[in-house]
Design a protein around this motif. Structure first.
Motif, short mmCIF file in Angstrom:
data_model
loop_
_atom_site.label_atom_id
_atom_site.label_comp_id
_atom_site.label_asym_id
_atom_site.label_seq_id
_atom_site.Cartn_x
_atom_site.Cartn_y
_atom_site.Cartn_z
N ARG A 36 0.82 -1.22 0.00
CA ARG A 36 0.00 0.00 0.00
C ARG A 36 0.86 1.27 0.00
N ARG A 37 2.19 1.11 -0.04
CA ARG A 37 3.15 2.21 -0.02
C ARG A 37 3.03 3.04 1.26
N ALA A 38 2.57 2.43 2.35
CA ALA A 38 2.43 3.13 3.62
C ALA A 38 3.73 3.01 4.41
N VAL A 39 4.20 4.13 4.98
CA VAL A 39 5.46 4.20 5.74
C VAL A 39 6.49 3.20 5.20
N PRO A 40 6.96 3.41 3.96
CA PRO A 40 7.72 2.37 3.27
C PRO A 40 9.01 1.95 3.96
N LYS A 41 9.72 2.87 4.61
CA LYS A 41 11.01 2.46 5.19
C LYS A 41 10.83 1.59 6.43
N LEU A 42 9.67 1.62 7.05
CA LEU A 42 9.39 0.66 8.12
C LEU A 42 9.41 -0.76 7.56
N GLY A 43 8.64 -0.98 6.47
CA GLY A 43 8.59 -2.30 5.87
C GLY A 43 9.88 -2.70 5.19
#
Length: 312
Positions: free
Chosen positions: A66-73
């Motif tokens: 979903r491209r949400a907070v990408p650097k977390l994932g």
């Protein structure tokens, strides 16, 4: 938030596929060893342990897709992929039949004679899950530098403290992994004539670095990657990058300790060891560090500027 390259979505899809493969691997036959069918899941507790890693993979993969907070994932995927390399080699060793293996081993919580090893659907799906995790980690590393995400640097004042604690926990985790999380207890025998008691050592699970071939290489890679990731994860920026890296280490360590507990509970021949309990303690402590990094934010003061470390 800024540019989010398509590779982020690809990484998310790979993690989701790894999670689905991990879920599917938990229930079919894992291996057939010496004519005995072995399964990873026996009961509700075993299912919860087996589904811990796939569940986190699915959550992180869906977030990336979903491209949400990408650097977390991405941080999670990169660290999980690095740890999965050693685990993959160990799994390949478990599914292979070789004369270099000892005659008696503990596999999936069962004491078995390794006269012959046949791979089941659970083993194939488990290897596929680890392979997809490794590929997701490679994609995450490639996408990291091209993904724009930043914060206000709230973690910087305590980052060195976080890094020191993570390094100590990483060393403790490696030391605990060096010994089996569950083992066969020694047997005390009494001579009926003399009454003399002797302790007879019984063959049990092999330690991480006691296995031959690919398993030894996998153990070395796993121990080295765990220590390295414990050092690197707290230094990742932004703050949520550190959270993702620490979460990946947490899941790997906690899962290893819980697998030992599961084996000891489901088998009459195994007991949980101090290193196994140590892995659970270290995993929970790592989770505490991840939560601390998650909750550390720079709160606004009454003048509208930012100061102090707090949570919102």
């Amino acid at each position: 938030m800024g540019a989010v390259p398509p590779a982020v979505v690809v990484c998310g899809v790979l993690l989701v596929l790894a999670g689905l493969a991990g879920v599917a691997a938990a229930f079919p036959t894992y291996l057939v060893v010496g004519g005995e069918e072995l399964r990873e899941v026996r009961g509700v507790g075993g299912a919860l342990v087996a589904l811990l890693v796939p569940a986190v993979h699915l959550a992180m993969g869906a977030s990336l897709a979903r491209r949400a907070v990408p650097k977390l994932g991405l941080a999670y995927a990169a660290v999980a992929g690095a740890l999965a390399v050693g685990q993959l080699l160990i799994e390949i060793y478990r599914g292979s039949s070789s004369t270099a293996r000892p005659g008696v081993e503990v596999v999936a919580g069962e004491l078995v004679l390794t006269s012959g090893v046949q791979r089941g659907a659970g083993w194939v799906l488990g290897v596929a899950a680890l392979g997809l995790t490794v590929v997701a980690g490679v994609v995450a590393m490639a996408a990291w530098g091209r993904t724009v995400m930043d914060d206000r640097g709230a973690l910087e004042p305590v980052r060195s403290l976080l890094a020191g604690a993570a390094v100590l926990l990483g060393v403790a985790a490696v030391l605990c992994l060096a010994l089996p999380a569950a083992e066969v207890p020694d047997e005390v025998r009494t001579d009926p004539v003399t009454g003399l008691e002797t302790v007879v050592t019984r063959e049990g699970p092999q330690a991480l670095l006691e296995r031959p071939g690919l398993a030894l290489l996998g153990g070395l890679l796993l121990a080295g990657a765990l220590l390295l990731c414990s050092v690197v994860a707290p230094s990742l920026r932004p703050r949520l990058g550190a959270v993702g890296g620490l979460l990946a280490v947490t899941v790997a360590v906690l899962s290893a300790g819980l697998v030992g507990l599961r084996d000891a509970v489901t088998s009459d021949e195994l007991v949980w060891t101090v290193p196994g309990a140590g892995l659970v303690v270290v995993g929970l402590a790592m989770l505490g560090l991840a939560l601390f990094a998650w909750r550390t934010r720079r709160s606004p003061d009454v003048t509208g500027t930012t100061s102090g470390i707090g949570s919102s």
